[in-house]
Design a protein around this motif. Sequence first.
Motif: not given
Length: 408
Positions: A63, A222, A234, A250, A261-262
């Motif tokens: 990701l 995400q 990531v 998270y 980003f998340i």
Amino acid sequence: MTASLTSDAPLATGGTAGSVAPITAAAAAPDVEIIGVTKRFGSVTAVDAMDLSIARGTFYSLLGPSGCGKTTTLRMIAGFEQPTEGEILLSGQPIAGVPPYQRNVNTVFQHYALFPHMNVAQNVGYGLRQRKVGKADEERRVTEALGLVRLAGYAKRRTWEMSGGQQQRVALARALVNRPTVLLLDEPLGALDLKLRKEMQLELKALQREVGITFVYVTHDQEEALTMSDVIVVMRDGQIQQQGNPTDLYERPVNRFVADFIGTSNALKGRISAVDEATRRAVVETDGGLRLSGTITDPAARPAVDSQVTIAIRPEHLDVQPARSSDALGESTDGVDGGGSGWATIQGRINQGTYLGDQTEYRIQTDQAGELVVRRQNQLGASTSQGMGPGDPVTVRWHEEANLVLVG
Ligand SMILES: Nc1ncnc2c1ncn2[C@@H]1O[C@H](COP(=O)(O)OP(=O)(O)O)[C@@H](O)[C@H]1O
Ligand SMILES: [Mg+2]
């Protein structure tokens, strides 16, 4: 006596035990290992000293934003690109010099190139015919693959008669029919509309569980990665920022980049005034004058007193209530509970409230923490909007468990 007639298991006294050991060893090797891999295109470093290990049967996602090196990583695993430095192992075996078609991996791309002159079954069976698999075997395996992607009965269809989602299922069946050890998927749902994409996410996850094949899934989305993955890595600028399961990423993002980003998070800048190495907790004096205690999320970080850090707080971990008149009087105090209960309370005014169906998102102006984003679950029948309109004074409250101390 009967057992020895019906079973082809080796006799206990037989000399086959030695042949068992290598199989056990192979089963223990990760499906994919990337060891110190760098890939340069001229002056561009697409992948930078990457190490990762993907265990058998994992739904593994790469990701990161566009250009961070996801596709390049996948293409090196597939054999379409060679690493500039480092080594890649598949099932424990180095694969430098092994051409793509001899690697036990298959790739599904966003733009699935189905053969227009072939029907569905012919498309799916293409790889089997290349490998000279017999007709009966081909038919059986194509039927099985179509069943897996829920296209049983579509064997004779022309691919151009099918919807985008169905065509992507054909591409999946075509990739699965060779029974690869690893399936590589490069943004395979990128061309589908949101509703279909969400359905396909759940289906792909169910499919992966059913077939037990390792999936290496590339996405810049995400939410998609959180929905489907066992493990997410990531990436940013060719480097791994963090690897973990969705909850880890998270709840304990190791730096600002991952935290942003998340999901979304509120960011309060500040300076460390005390650190407890044993508990990994730090006290932070924020630029807005709050003293907050929180957990240092990066296990590798060793921040000293006076280091600049960011406290990240997820919007759903903040609670907002209409201010009581007694609170408004105390607006000038620092607002943080000094009694050790772990709760911080500050005052603010609502800038904006956005109804999102299940939740309402509030933007709240505060003196001590700038504009905060707060998400509140909407309750059935309860009027949540009273005293919560633009300009209304409110109290924002959160527990120190919500404070993530980000060093990077
Ligand atoms: N064949 C290539 N030649 C030159 N540069 C490339 C090539 N492939 C990728 N790159 C560059 O490498 C970087 C990573 O690209 P890519 O792996 O496609 O990223 P992502 O899939 O994460 O969007 C980008 O800067 C891209 O421009
Ligand atoms: Mg890409």
